[in-house]
Design a protein around this motif. Structure first.
Motif, short mmCIF file in Angstrom:
data_model
loop_
_atom_site.label_atom_id
_atom_site.label_comp_id
_atom_site.label_asym_id
_atom_site.label_seq_id
_atom_site.Cartn_x
_atom_site.Cartn_y
_atom_site.Cartn_z
N PHE A 379 -13.72 -21.05 9.07
CA PHE A 379 -13.04 -19.77 8.85
C PHE A 379 -11.58 -19.97 8.48
O PHE A 379 -11.02 -19.13 7.77
N ILE A 380 -10.96 -21.05 8.91
CA ILE A 380 -9.58 -21.31 8.50
C ILE A 380 -9.51 -21.43 6.98
O ILE A 380 -8.59 -20.92 6.34
N ALA A 381 -10.51 -22.09 6.39
CA ALA A 381 -10.57 -22.19 4.92
C ALA A 381 -10.79 -20.81 4.31
O ALA A 381 -10.17 -20.46 3.29
N ILE A 382 -11.67 -20.01 4.93
CA ILE A 382 -11.91 -18.65 4.43
C ILE A 382 -10.65 -17.80 4.56
O ILE A 382 -10.30 -17.03 3.66
N ALA A 383 -9.96 -17.95 5.68
CA ALA A 383 -8.72 -17.20 5.91
C ALA A 383 -7.66 -17.57 4.87
O ALA A 383 -6.90 -16.70 4.41
N PHE A 384 -7.60 -18.84 4.49
CA PHE A 384 -6.67 -19.27 3.45
C PHE A 384 -6.96 -18.53 2.15
O PHE A 384 -6.04 -18.10 1.44
N ILE A 385 -8.25 -18.38 1.83
CA ILE A 385 -8.64 -17.66 0.60
C ILE A 385 -8.24 -16.19 0.72
O ILE A 385 -7.68 -15.60 -0.22
N TYR A 386 -8.50 -15.57 1.89
CA TYR A 386 -8.09 -14.18 2.12
C TYR A 386 -6.60 -14.01 1.89
O TYR A 386 -6.15 -13.11 1.16
N MET A 387 -5.81 -14.89 2.52
CA MET A 387 -4.35 -14.78 2.43
C MET A 387 -3.86 -15.04 1.01
O MET A 387 -2.91 -14.39 0.54
N LEU A 388 -4.50 -15.97 0.31
CA LEU A 388 -4.11 -16.28 -1.07
C LEU A 388 -4.37 -15.09 -1.98
O LEU A 388 -3.51 -14.72 -2.80
N VAL A 389 -5.54 -14.46 -1.83
CA VAL A 389 -5.87 -13.29 -2.65
C VAL A 389 -4.90 -12.14 -2.35
O VAL A 389 -4.39 -11.48 -3.28
N ILE A 390 -4.63 -11.90 -1.07
CA ILE A 390 -3.69 -10.84 -0.69
C ILE A 390 -2.30 -11.14 -1.25
O ILE A 390 -1.62 -10.23 -1.76
N ARG A 391 -1.89 -12.40 -1.20
CA ARG A 391 -0.58 -12.77 -1.71
C ARG A 391 -0.49 -12.56 -3.21
O ARG A 391 0.52 -12.03 -3.72
N ILE A 392 -1.51 -12.95 -3.95
CA ILE A 392 -1.51 -12.76 -5.41
C ILE A 392 -1.43 -11.29 -5.76
O ILE A 392 -0.65 -10.87 -6.63
N LEU A 393 -2.24 -10.46 -5.07
CA LEU A 393 -2.22 -9.02 -5.33
C LEU A 393 -0.88 -8.40 -4.94
O LEU A 393 -0.39 -7.46 -5.60
N THR A 394 -0.28 -8.93 -3.88
CA THR A 394 1.03 -8.43 -3.42
C THR A 394 2.10 -8.71 -4.47
O THR A 394 2.90 -7.83 -4.81
#
Length: 404
Positions: A379-394
């Motif tokens: 899930f840490i890897a999945i969380a990294f993807i979540y945070m990366l997508v949110i950061r790009i959209l931000t």
């Protein structure tokens, strides 16, 4: 940049934010002490004790059960328990009364009953307990059977015989004999953590929903958008401040729970074997280490939700509408954590943050070939993807943001 972050952090602390934090502490305290005041216990003298006194009475008497669960310990435990007034009195009463023997007898009963064990199972009338070797062999068998049962019933990733062989190798490497002691307060902390976790998310939802609004005192104004460099720098400062705020609120939540439960039931038992709380745990760590892991996983869940809320604030711009959408989004995540779909469940940051507090499984194992991958790491890897997508959209919203 440092001063700008400090400035933005101070702006988050509006009157609504302060009221939300105060309510968090009050609600948490009420929830904790309602249960503690309704606690029931039986002392070594056979007396029934209620309320906070029951927690302290069991804690004070638990020096007798502290030790290492070897053959000598098991023999003494059976002898002392069978002749105890606790056993005699508990047999006459209906209900799950606490005694000092709860924290030893439950793990022995798990060895016998496996996944069907409950808090009501406290007897020690088992042949395998006469031998330390047989006891731990029976315990390991129950761990293996329980993990397989949970996997076949509840998990999207089904274990093969090779997978179970790898898991059994881990089970056989568990450090025995177990170190046991009173850890009732810590068990209660884990339970209350899972029950109250949503309070942190709601406070963060209210506090951060106006961070990028154009109609709030701590939102965006013309000065923020005056230049391309100033826009990016200021918005990044807001994101950093929002994350720091989320960590602070989470720390307040954890600190409040620890103080409340420390006062009411004590925080004794940090060094006991983790298997005394999470029976099927495959790690050779202490209860204290397990709780720290739970807290860190919860922090990751908080940060994912906080950044999602700040993205919503950037996108929507209006504080009241953002607050509604943010709180609704948190509600949806909480509801999705009640799904029976295991894959959907395990992708949910709320489940990642709370799954340890269910006392069912400390961790879940996946496999790539014969390589075992714990759910916590996956899930840490999945969380990294979540945070990366949110950061790009931000960042994309930085450029699109306009007041009119």
């Amino acid at each position: 940049m440092k001063e700008l972050v400090k400035y933005e952090f101070k702006k988050i602390w509006t009157q609504l934010t302060i009221v939300s934090v105060v309510l968090l502490v009050i609600i948490s305290t009420i929830n904790v002490f309602i249960i503690l005041f309704n606690s029931e216990a039986i002392t070594s003298e056979g007396k029934e004790v209620n309320g906070l006194k029951s927690c302290r009475a069991i804690r004070n008497e638990s020096k007798d059960i502290q030790g290492v669960m070897n053959q000598e310990y098991l023999d003494n435990l059976v002898k002392n328990f069978n002749s105890s007034k606790e056993k005699q009195k508990a047999g006459e009463l209906v209900g799950a009364y606490s005694t000092k023997y709860n924290y030893t007898n439950q793990i022995i009963n798990f060895a016998n009953y496996g996944s069907k064990a409950s808090n009501l199972n406290k007897g020690l009338d088992f042949d395998f307990i006469k031998s330390e070797k047989k006891f731990y062999n029976q315990y390991k068998k129950s761990v293996s059977d329980t993990i397989k049962e949970y996997n076949q019933r509840d998990n999207w990733f089904k274990y093969t015989d090779n997978h179970m062989n790898n898991i059994n190798e881990k089970i056989n490497k568990l450090k025995i004999p177990f170190k046991v002691d009173y850890n009732g307060g810590l068990s209660y902390f884990v339970w209350q953590y899972g029950t109250q976790y949503y309070l942190v998310l709601i406070v963060i939802g209210f506090a951060l929903s106006s961070l990028f609004s154009k109609n709030s005192n701590n939102g965006i104004d013309e000065l923020t958008l005056s230049s391309k460099f100033g826009r990016k720098k200021n918005m990044n400062a807001r994101i950093i401040a929002g994350n720091i705020f989320s960590v602070v609120i989470y720390a307040i939540f954890i600190g409040t729970l620890l103080i409340e439960i420390g006062v009411g039931a004590s925080l004794h038992g940090w060094s006991t074997s983790i298997q005394t709380i999470w029976f099927t745990c495959l790690y050779n760590i202490s209860v204290g280490t397990g709780i720290v892991i739970m807290i860190l996983q919860g922090l990751l869940g908080v940060l994912i939700v906080a950044n999602l809320i700040m993205l919503i604030s950037l996108k929507v711009k209006y504080s009241k509408l953002t607050t509604f959408i943010s709180v609704f989004s948190i509600w949806v995540l909480l509801k999705l954590a009640n799904t029976t779909n295991p894959l959907q469940l395990q992708l949910n940051p709320i489940y990642f943050a709370k799954h340890i507090s269910f006392f069912k499984e400390f961790d879940i194992c996946y496999f790539i070939g014969n390589i075992m991958i714990p759910y916590s790491l996956a899930f840490i890897a999945i969380a990294f993807i979540y945070m990366l997508v949110i950061r790009i959209l931000t960042i994309r919203q930085y450029k699109k943001y306009k007041l009119n």
